[in-house]
Design a protein around this motif. Structure first.
Motif, short mmCIF file in Angstrom:
data_model
loop_
_atom_site.label_atom_id
_atom_site.label_comp_id
_atom_site.label_asym_id
_atom_site.label_seq_id
_atom_site.Cartn_x
_atom_site.Cartn_y
_atom_site.Cartn_z
N VAL A 99 38.72 32.24 10.48
CA VAL A 99 39.71 31.84 11.48
C VAL A 99 40.90 31.18 10.80
O VAL A 99 40.74 30.35 9.90
CB VAL A 99 39.09 30.87 12.51
N VAL A 100 42.09 31.55 11.25
CA VAL A 100 43.34 30.93 10.77
C VAL A 100 44.08 30.41 12.00
O VAL A 100 44.30 31.15 12.95
CB VAL A 100 44.21 31.94 10.02
N HIS A 101 44.46 29.13 11.95
CA HIS A 101 45.18 28.54 13.07
C HIS A 101 46.67 28.49 12.80
O HIS A 101 47.11 28.41 11.66
CB HIS A 101 44.66 27.12 13.35
N PHE A 102 47.44 28.54 13.89
CA PHE A 102 48.89 28.47 13.80
C PHE A 102 49.41 27.62 14.95
O PHE A 102 48.70 27.34 15.92
CB PHE A 102 49.51 29.87 13.83
N PHE A 103 50.67 27.21 14.85
CA PHE A 103 51.29 26.41 15.90
C PHE A 103 51.90 27.33 16.96
O PHE A 103 52.61 28.28 16.64
CB PHE A 103 52.40 25.52 15.34
N GLY A 104 51.60 27.03 18.21
CA GLY A 104 52.22 27.75 19.32
C GLY A 104 53.39 26.95 19.87
O GLY A 104 53.65 25.81 19.46
N PRO A 105 54.12 27.51 20.83
CA PRO A 105 55.28 26.82 21.40
C PRO A 105 54.85 25.69 22.33
O PRO A 105 53.98 25.87 23.16
CB PRO A 105 56.00 27.93 22.17
N PHE A 106 55.47 24.54 22.17
CA PHE A 106 55.22 23.39 23.04
C PHE A 106 56.41 22.46 22.86
O PHE A 106 56.40 21.55 22.04
CB PHE A 106 53.92 22.70 22.65
N LEU A 107 57.48 22.73 23.60
CA LEU A 107 58.77 22.09 23.36
C LEU A 107 58.69 20.58 23.47
O LEU A 107 59.35 19.86 22.70
CB LEU A 107 59.82 22.64 24.32
N TYR A 108 57.88 20.05 24.39
CA TYR A 108 57.83 18.60 24.59
C TYR A 108 57.33 17.89 23.33
O TYR A 108 57.75 16.77 23.04
CB TYR A 108 56.93 18.26 25.78
N ARG A 109 56.44 18.55 22.59
CA ARG A 109 55.96 18.00 21.32
C ARG A 109 56.14 19.06 20.23
O ARG A 109 55.20 19.45 19.54
CB ARG A 109 54.50 17.56 21.45
N SER A 110 57.36 19.51 20.05
CA SER A 110 57.67 20.64 19.18
C SER A 110 57.28 20.37 17.73
O SER A 110 57.55 19.31 17.17
CB SER A 110 59.17 20.95 19.24
N GLU A 111 56.62 21.36 17.13
CA GLU A 111 56.34 21.33 15.70
C GLU A 111 57.49 21.95 14.91
O GLU A 111 57.46 21.97 13.67
CB GLU A 111 55.05 22.12 15.40
N PHE A 112 58.51 22.46 15.60
CA PHE A 112 59.57 23.23 14.95
C PHE A 112 60.93 22.55 15.04
O PHE A 112 61.95 23.17 14.77
CB PHE A 112 59.64 24.63 15.59
N HIS A 113 60.95 21.27 15.46
CA HIS A 113 62.19 20.50 15.58
C HIS A 113 63.19 21.21 16.50
O HIS A 113 64.41 21.15 16.29
CB HIS A 113 62.81 20.25 14.20
N ALA A 114 62.66 21.89 17.50
CA ALA A 114 63.51 22.62 18.44
C ALA A 114 64.01 21.68 19.53
O ALA A 114 63.36 20.70 19.88
CB ALA A 114 62.73 23.77 19.05
N THR A 115 65.17 22.02 20.06
CA THR A 115 65.74 21.23 21.15
C THR A 115 65.87 22.04 22.43
O THR A 115 66.17 21.47 23.48
CB THR A 115 67.12 20.69 20.76
N THR A 116 65.67 23.36 22.36
CA THR A 116 65.73 24.22 23.53
C THR A 116 64.54 25.16 23.52
O THR A 116 63.92 25.40 22.47
CB THR A 116 67.01 25.06 23.56
N GLU A 117 64.23 25.70 24.70
CA GLU A 117 63.12 26.64 24.79
C GLU A 117 63.40 27.89 23.94
O GLU A 117 62.48 28.45 23.34
CB GLU A 117 62.88 27.04 26.25
N ALA A 118 64.65 28.32 23.90
CA ALA A 118 65.00 29.49 23.09
C ALA A 118 64.74 29.23 21.61
O ALA A 118 64.19 30.10 20.90
CB ALA A 118 66.46 29.87 23.31
N GLU A 119 65.12 28.05 21.12
CA GLU A 119 64.84 27.70 19.73
C GLU A 119 63.34 27.64 19.48
O GLU A 119 62.85 28.13 18.45
CB GLU A 119 65.45 26.34 19.39
N GLU A 120 62.61 27.02 20.40
CA GLU A 120 61.16 26.89 20.23
C GLU A 120 60.52 28.27 20.15
O GLU A 120 59.64 28.51 19.30
CB GLU A 120 60.58 26.09 21.40
N THR A 121 60.93 29.17 21.02
CA THR A 121 60.37 30.52 21.03
C THR A 121 60.67 31.24 19.72
O THR A 121 59.77 31.82 19.09
CB THR A 121 60.94 31.32 22.21
N GLU A 122 61.92 31.22 19.31
CA GLU A 122 62.32 31.92 18.08
C GLU A 122 61.57 31.39 16.87
O GLU A 122 61.06 32.16 16.04
CB GLU A 122 63.83 31.76 17.88
N ARG A 123 61.48 30.07 16.75
CA ARG A 123 60.85 29.46 15.57
C ARG A 123 59.34 29.64 15.59
O ARG A 123 58.72 29.82 14.54
CB ARG A 123 61.25 28.00 15.48
#
Length: 449
Positions: A177-201
């Protein structure tokens, strides 16, 4: 609501005390330090209410483990179980039986056209186990990708696929099993500020994970269509469509885990319908028959079915498609359809729960975010709205959370709690009056906290 006279209450108390004493003497509880718990005795249940050993009613805003989607003691389902017991209680799953056949038909009719075949299991965890086995045999590959902040079951493979702290003490790192980060803008792992950024990253991160692990080694990507216990983080539609596209590009099986999110919970029969994607395999359990008798299963695409059309599938269960369980599933699905429960969940989620929780978030100093759909909502509790520090640490508890939960129970609510979150997950057929009464308690507790 049920009412009890004094004689009935006296008997309830006596029965409850005996049940508690025997429980503490002989029952081993899941996910618990055995000497640290004092389990509530539940004596009766009906509709959206459960009753403790004193006969006190509690609005069940947990649907137990988010599985009693049609509420407690639905008369049509209870009667179906009684009727089936008179005819055929159990049978070798190698034989056909009418209730399993009908349950399979009803489930497949609510799925996309290419998901025509149902393998029945005893619950959600073994549904995940078999879905992964099918994916590995179909692709000839070993690895499975799953996201952090997920839950897929308590059996050996399923707990390793899980992405929350319950995995830690069970995970030897050798399950493929390999785990990865999924989208979760409220606690973003990708330093995103918008849903579009979160999705792309998030999609870029998943692509790089696939590339660096080796696409030719990966059998499946498994995602809860809407992560449940992990926080009811509804993913963007573009993200789910991107996952489907990556799976297609690299020949990876896409497994939709609908064990908690399925059968009307989010206001649609299956939660992946929100995203206009079609999985290769779908795992289900819980809401398929509201947990009245243990039942789960895997819906199988035509391509994967063809892998086992002329070569035997190496797996099975003694109780696969158990007649009593399948009879309860048939009655549950028909009752949900006839009584418009999925539509009720969608309507009340949109017109009652969503507006009230968003208003609560404005008034309460400890509500950081609310999110959800249908009868599937989370309240994220924080110490500080600016820093978003959780009211209880990830993977743990706190005195403050315990106080909140205690006040909810004192107000007649049986809540669903996970770390720093309260989940609003009542039965799909709860009335607007019951729902508002319960939300009144949440509002009082969380604005005064």
């Amino acid at each position: 609501m049920l009412e009890f006279n004094e004689d009935e209450l006296e008997q309830l108390r006596a029965d409850a005390q005996r049940a508690y004493d025997l429980d503490r003497a002989h029952v081993f509880h899941s996910w618990s330090a055995q000497k640290q718990i004092t389990p509530m005795v539940i004596s009766r249940a009906e509709g959206s209410y459960v009753y403790d050993g004193e006969g006190r009613p509690f609005l069940d805003f947990s649907s137990q483990l988010v599985n009693t989607n049609i509420g407690h003691q639905h008369p049509k389902v209870v009667q179906a179980i009684k009727d089936q017991a008179d005819v055929l209680c159990t049978i070798n799953p190698a034989h056909a039986n009418d209730k399993r056949s009908e349950a399979a038909r009803l489930i497949s009719e609510r799925l996309p056209e290419n998901l025509n075949h149902i393998f029945f299991t005893n619950g959600g965890a073994d549904a995940v186990e078999h879905a992964v086995r099918m994916a590995r045999l179909h692709t000839g590959r070993r690895k499975v990708l799953s996201r952090y902040r997920s839950y897929h079951g308590g059996t050996e493979q399923a707990i390793n696929i899980t992405g929350d702290p319950r995995r830690f003490r069970n995970d030897a790192g050798d399950a493929g099993v390999v785990h990865f980060f999924g989208p979760f803008l409220y606690r973003s792992e990708f330093h995103a500020t918008t849903e579009a950024e979160e999705t792309e990253r998030a999609l870029k991160h998943l692509r790089r994970t696939i590339e660096l692990e080796g696409p030719e080694t990966i059998a499946a990507i498994i995602l809860e269509s809407i992560p449940g216990t992990a926080g009811i983080m509804i993913p963007p539609k573009e993200y789910m469509q991107g996952v489907r596209a990556l799976a297609d590009e690299f020949g990876i099986v896409y497994i939709a885990d609908e064990v908690m999110a399925g059968f009307g919970r989010s206001g649609k029969w299956f939660s992946f319908e929100h995203f206009d994607v079609v999985p290769d395999l779908v795992t289900f359990a819980k809401g398929v028959n509201s947990g009245y008798i243990p039942l789960g299963g895997v819906a199988i695409s035509d391509d994967i079915y063809d892998t086992f059309a002329d070569v035997s599938y190496p797996g099975g269960l003694t109780y696969s498609g158990h007649p009593l369980a399948c009879a309860s599933a048939v009655a549950t699905i028909n009752a949900m359809e006839d009584e418009g429960m999925v539509e009720n969940a969608a309507h009340l989620g949109e017109t009652v729960v969503g507006p009230r929780l968003r208003a609560l978030a404005e008034k309460s100093s400890i509500v950081g975010e609310v999110r959800g759909a249908g009868m599937f909502w989370a309240i994220d509790l924080v110490r500080d709205k600016e820093t978003r520090e959780e009211l209880a640490p990830y993977g743990g508890a706190s005195a403050e959370m315990n106080e909140v939960v205690g006040k909810l129970k004192a107000g007649g609510i049986l809540p669903f709690v996970n770390f720093n979150r309260l989940h609003i997950v009542p039965p799909l057929n709860i009335t607007a009056e019951e729902l508002n009464a319960g939300l009144d308690v949440y509002e009082k507790v969380l604005t005064e906290a």
